[in-house]
Design a protein around this motif. Structure first.
Motif, PDB file in Angstrom:
ATOM      1  N   MET A  97       0.650  -1.277  -0.186  1.00  0.00           N
ATOM      2  CA  MET A  97      -0.120   0.005  -0.133  1.00  0.00           C
ATOM      3  C   MET A  97       0.788   1.281   0.015  1.00  0.00           C
ATOM      4  O   MET A  97       1.967   1.354   0.816  1.00  0.00           O
ATOM      5  CB  MET A  97      -0.941   0.140   1.259  1.00  0.00           C
ATOM      6  CG  MET A  97      -1.930   1.019   1.177  1.00  0.00           C
ATOM      7  SD  MET A  97      -2.968   1.107   2.589  1.00  0.00           S
ATOM      8  CE  MET A  97      -1.602   1.420   4.248  1.00  0.00           C
ATOM      9  N   SER A  98       0.733   2.168  -0.811  1.00  0.00           N
ATOM     10  CA  SER A  98       1.552   3.214  -0.939  1.00  0.00           C
ATOM     11  C   SER A  98       1.097   4.310  -0.041  1.00  0.00           C
ATOM     12  O   SER A  98       0.015   4.351   0.849  1.00  0.00           O
ATOM     13  CB  SER A  98       1.108   3.891  -2.356  1.00  0.00           C
ATOM     14  OG  SER A  98      -0.151   4.267  -2.585  1.00  0.00           O
ATOM     15  N   THR A  99       1.854   4.957   0.475  1.00  0.00           N
ATOM     16  CA  THR A  99       1.731   5.939   1.551  1.00  0.00           C
ATOM     17  C   THR A  99       2.066   7.400   1.042  1.00  0.00           C
ATOM     18  O   THR A  99       2.739   7.907   0.319  1.00  0.00           O
ATOM     19  CB  THR A  99       2.769   5.847   2.766  1.00  0.00           C
ATOM     20  OG1 THR A  99       2.980   4.336   3.143  1.00  0.00           O
ATOM     21  CG2 THR A  99       2.847   6.739   4.110  1.00  0.00           C
ATOM     22  N   ALA A 100       1.026   8.306   1.414  1.00  0.00           N
ATOM     23  CA  ALA A 100       1.275   9.836   0.880  1.00  0.00           C
ATOM     24  C   ALA A 100       2.236  10.414   1.563  1.00  0.00           C
ATOM     25  O   ALA A 100       2.780  10.170   2.638  1.00  0.00           O
ATOM     26  CB  ALA A 100      -0.225  10.528   1.252  1.00  0.00           C
ATOM     27  N   PRO A 101       3.252  11.178   0.940  1.00  0.00           N
ATOM     28  CA  PRO A 101       4.193  11.956   1.355  1.00  0.00           C
ATOM     29  C   PRO A 101       3.610  12.908   2.693  1.00  0.00           C
ATOM     30  O   PRO A 101       2.637  13.331   2.411  1.00  0.00           O
ATOM     31  CB  PRO A 101       4.610  12.775   0.147  1.00  0.00           C
ATOM     32  CG  PRO A 101       4.196  12.237  -0.969  1.00  0.00           C
ATOM     33  CD  PRO A 101       2.975  11.523  -0.609  1.00  0.00           C
ATOM     34  N   ARG A 102       4.722  12.912   3.407  1.00  0.00           N
ATOM     35  CA  ARG A 102       4.515  14.031   4.525  1.00  0.00           C
ATOM     36  C   ARG A 102       5.161  15.198   4.087  1.00  0.00           C
ATOM     37  O   ARG A 102       6.324  15.505   4.209  1.00  0.00           O
ATOM     38  CB  ARG A 102       5.087  13.457   5.938  1.00  0.00           C
ATOM     39  CG  ARG A 102       4.440  12.246   6.335  1.00  0.00           C
ATOM     40  CD  ARG A 102       5.057  11.770   7.640  1.00  0.00           C
ATOM     41  NE  ARG A 102       4.627  12.881   8.692  1.00  0.00           N
ATOM     42  CZ  ARG A 102       5.114  12.846  10.046  1.00  0.00           C
ATOM     43  NH1 ARG A 102       5.951  11.816  10.227  1.00  0.00           N
ATOM     44  NH2 ARG A 102       4.937  13.718  10.809  1.00  0.00           N
ATOM     45  N   TRP A 103       4.254  16.044   3.452  1.00  0.00           N
ATOM     46  CA  TRP A 103       4.783  17.530   2.708  1.00  0.00           C
ATOM     47  C   TRP A 103       5.387  18.367   3.710  1.00  0.00           C
ATOM     48  O   TRP A 103       4.766  18.704   4.837  1.00  0.00           O
ATOM     49  CB  TRP A 103       3.645  18.134   2.116  1.00  0.00           C
ATOM     50  CG  TRP A 103       3.005  17.325   0.940  1.00  0.00           C
ATOM     51  CD1 TRP A 103       1.752  16.820   0.646  1.00  0.00           C
ATOM     52  CD2 TRP A 103       3.910  16.891  -0.160  1.00  0.00           C
ATOM     53  NE1 TRP A 103       1.823  16.036  -0.548  1.00  0.00           N
ATOM     54  CE2 TRP A 103       2.981  16.080  -1.162  1.00  0.00           C
ATOM     55  CE3 TRP A 103       5.190  17.269  -0.510  1.00  0.00           C
ATOM     56  CZ2 TRP A 103       3.189  15.656  -2.206  1.00  0.00           C
ATOM     57  CZ3 TRP A 103       5.423  16.678  -1.932  1.00  0.00           C
ATOM     58  CH2 TRP A 103       4.625  15.790  -2.784  1.00  0.00           C
ATOM     59  N   ILE A 104       6.536  19.129   3.334  1.00  0.00           N
ATOM     60  CA  ILE A 104       6.996  20.242   3.806  1.00  0.00           C
ATOM     61  C   ILE A 104       6.978  21.418   2.880  1.00  0.00           C
ATOM     62  O   ILE A 104       7.339  21.199   1.742  1.00  0.00           O
ATOM     63  CB  ILE A 104       8.567  20.165   3.990  1.00  0.00           C
ATOM     64  CG1 ILE A 104       8.469  18.946   5.233  1.00  0.00           C
ATOM     65  CG2 ILE A 104       9.054  21.129   4.751  1.00  0.00           C
ATOM     66  CD1 ILE A 104      10.022  18.412   5.473  1.00  0.00           C
ATOM     67  N   THR A 105       6.331  22.497   3.324  1.00  0.00           N
ATOM     68  CA  THR A 105       6.171  23.439   2.504  1.00  0.00           C
ATOM     69  C   THR A 105       7.114  24.548   2.596  1.00  0.00           C
ATOM     70  O   THR A 105       7.192  25.042   3.617  1.00  0.00           O
ATOM     71  CB  THR A 105       4.698  24.271   2.638  1.00  0.00           C
ATOM     72  OG1 THR A 105       3.687  23.277   2.089  1.00  0.00           O
ATOM     73  CG2 THR A 105       4.687  25.524   1.496  1.00  0.00           C
ATOM     74  N   THR A 106       8.169  24.938   1.830  1.00  0.00           N
ATOM     75  CA  THR A 106       9.269  25.750   1.949  1.00  0.00           C
ATOM     76  C   THR A 106       8.860  26.954   1.168  1.00  0.00           C
ATOM     77  O   THR A 106       8.447  27.137  -0.112  1.00  0.00           O
ATOM     78  CB  THR A 106      10.520  25.209   1.442  1.00  0.00           C
ATOM     79  OG1 THR A 106      10.928  23.954   1.944  1.00  0.00           O
ATOM     80  CG2 THR A 106      11.429  25.992   1.548  1.00  0.00           C
ATOM     81  N   PRO A 107       8.743  28.217   1.871  1.00  0.00           N
ATOM     82  CA  PRO A 107       8.828  29.596   1.242  1.00  0.00           C
ATOM     83  C   PRO A 107       9.862  29.959   0.007  1.00  0.00           C
ATOM     84  O   PRO A 107      11.014  29.304   0.314  1.00  0.00           O
ATOM     85  CB  PRO A 107       8.960  30.550   2.346  1.00  0.00           C
ATOM     86  CG  PRO A 107       8.691  29.741   3.542  1.00  0.00           C
ATOM     87  CD  PRO A 107       9.191  28.608   3.385  1.00  0.00           C
ATOM     88  N   ILE A 108       9.339  30.064  -0.912  1.00  0.00           N
ATOM     89  CA  ILE A 108      10.332  30.410  -2.222  1.00  0.00           C
ATOM     90  C   ILE A 108      10.701  31.708  -1.860  1.00  0.00           C
ATOM     91  O   ILE A 108      10.155  32.975  -2.168  1.00  0.00           O
ATOM     92  CB  ILE A 108       9.502  30.334  -3.429  1.00  0.00           C
ATOM     93  CG1 ILE A 108       8.946  28.876  -3.727  1.00  0.00           C
ATOM     94  CG2 ILE A 108      10.529  30.524  -4.848  1.00  0.00           C
ATOM     95  CD1 ILE A 108       7.929  28.806  -4.932  1.00  0.00           C
ATOM     96  N   THR A 109      12.137  31.818  -1.614  1.00  0.00           N
ATOM     97  CA  THR A 109      12.832  32.880  -1.347  1.00  0.00           C
ATOM     98  C   THR A 109      14.149  33.139  -2.193  1.00  0.00           C
ATOM     99  O   THR A 109      14.292  32.176  -3.071  1.00  0.00           O
ATOM    100  CB  THR A 109      13.292  33.026   0.123  1.00  0.00           C
ATOM    101  OG1 THR A 109      14.318  31.699   0.315  1.00  0.00           O
ATOM    102  CG2 THR A 109      12.357  32.886   1.241  1.00  0.00           C
ATOM    103  N   PRO A 110      14.558  34.361  -2.350  1.00  0.00           N
ATOM    104  CA  PRO A 110      15.527  34.598  -3.263  1.00  0.00           C
ATOM    105  C   PRO A 110      16.752  33.842  -3.267  1.00  0.00           C
ATOM    106  O   PRO A 110      17.427  33.448  -4.296  1.00  0.00           O
ATOM    107  CB  PRO A 110      16.051  36.132  -2.923  1.00  0.00           C
ATOM    108  CG  PRO A 110      14.603  36.641  -2.502  1.00  0.00           C
ATOM    109  CD  PRO A 110      14.259  35.693  -1.559  1.00  0.00           C
TER     110      PRO A 110
END
Length: 396
Positions: free
Chosen positions: A1-14
């Motif tokens: 059974m596949s497991t959904a990723p545990r997402w990390i959202t990273t701000p897109i900075t310069p």
């Protein structure tokens, strides 16, 4: 059974982006620009505004163990009324210096241009997602090259492991300016435009100021080059001056001198390579302007033709042949005192034999195979042994 990723959202900075000179906050996210705000304010031309906001050479540059990366973006793509749809922009994934996949985003805005009348209209659309799954589970250097032919507002970056900015790899910074050919039309993807190919082979960090239809010796572009940190600089001059029929020979020479003078204000000893136009048969001896071939357009094909008269050269109208002669003369004159100034005939990148094998599909722009060939040749001529950029090359 596949497991959904545990997402990390990273701000897109310069610090996660390379190749942009300015970043604009929009209602959706971050819009990379390839000209600074001051330059943009000095010209209201819609073609330039579109070209400099298409992020040719701009890429996210990360170090991460992530096995899945998702990038939400809002694109603005261009279509031509009455012509077949242009290919969607693609996002190129490069892992540890090697191509590792492509992705596209759905939705987005659509700018429809009528080549016959010059009118344009925009239809709004939703944000889409570029997804890169099944990446190797190890620490790696990742670059996501943004489409060269679509305005791209960066909305969100998600991964299944933390990311950090890609560290400085000690490579020389190379800033290149040119026309739509340098911009990327019609390369297979953003990491295979000829400047991107040349930069990768030459071990340089590219900032691509190739501006479709807009390599016009504008003073604000010269100031952008002047003010951008660079170890290596190249400027490819000519085709846009002919196909816009912007100036005559009397103005061209002084404009080239002024452009180079401005660049030299910020980079007095940086290796500076002036590149003349590649072969383009319709404008070798015939002045501009260029115009869409309406008969071809009626048949659903985009082709261009030269509308000038060869006899007009006597009155100072520019052709590619005239421009090559004048650029060679100017560089030869200046190089007597500026030993870091160099010249390259563009036909060494794409000439008669290349045209016989890989003709320009629309009579102005090289195809994907020609882009790769031009990049390989530029790398050999500029970064190779004895080339003007050779002594500044860092190990790949």
């Amino acid at each position: 059974m596949s497991t959904a990723p545990r997402w990390i959202t990273t701000p897109i900075t310069p610090d996660l982006l390379r190749g942009a000179l300015d970043l604009e906050r929009t209602a959706h996210g971050l819009l990379p620009h390839r000209l600074p705000a001051r330059a943009r304010a000095q010209c209201t031309d819609g073609l330039l505004a579109m070209a400099e906001a298409q992020p040719s050479g701009v890429r996210l540059a990360l170090r991460t163990r992530a096995t899945v990366i998702e990038l939400d973006a809002l694109r603005t793509r261009r279509v031509y009324a009455g012509a077949p749809p242009r290919p969607d922009g693609v996002y190129d994934l490069v892992v540890d210096g090697r191509p590792a996949g492509q992705a596209r985003v759905d939705g987005g805005n659509v700018l429809t241009v009528d080549l016959a009348t010059g009118s344009a209209r925009t239809r709004s659309g939703p944000v889409g997602t570029a997804r890169f799954p099944a990446l190797p589970d190890r620490l790696k250097d990742v670059e996501i090259w943004l489409p060269y032919n679509e305005m791209t507002e960066l909305v969100a970056l998600r991964t299944d492991a933390p990311v950090e900015p890609l560290p400085d790899r000690g490579r020389p910074s190379w800033v290149h300016h040119g026309s739509s050919i340098s911009h990327g039309s019609d390369a297979a993807g953003p990491s295979t435009t000829w400047p991107a190919v040349a930069g990768a082979l030459g071990g340089a960090e590219l900032t691509n100021l190739g501006l479709g239809g807009s390599a016009l010796l504008d003073p604000f572009t010269a100031r952008a080059l002047r003010d951008t940190p660079a170890d290596l600089i190249s400027v490819k001059i000519g085709i846009n001056l002919v196909n816009t029929d912007l100036m005559r020979l009397r103005a061209f020479g002084p404009a080239v001198h002024g452009f180079l003078d401005t660049v030299r204000e910020g980079h007095p000893t940086t290796p500076l390579l002036v590149v003349s136009p590649i072969l383009c048969p319709i404008h070798e001896d015939t002045p501009g302007p260029s115009a869409p071939d309406l008969d071809e357009l009626a048949a659903g094909r985009i082709r261009f033709r030269a509308t000038g008269d060869p006899a007009e050269r006597a009155a100072g109208k520019l052709t590619l042949g005239v421009i090559r002669e004048e650029l060679a003369r100017i560089v030869r004159l200046r190089a007597a005192e500026d030993t870091n100034l160099h010249h390259l005939d563009g036909r060494e990148l794409y000439g008669d034999a290349d045209h016989a094998e890989l003709p320009l599909p629309d009579r102005l722009h090289p195809d994907a195979d020609a882009h790769r060939r031009m990049g390989e040749r530029f790398a050999a001529l500029a970064f190779g042994s004895g080339g003007p950029f050779a002594t500044r090359r860092s190990p790949v």
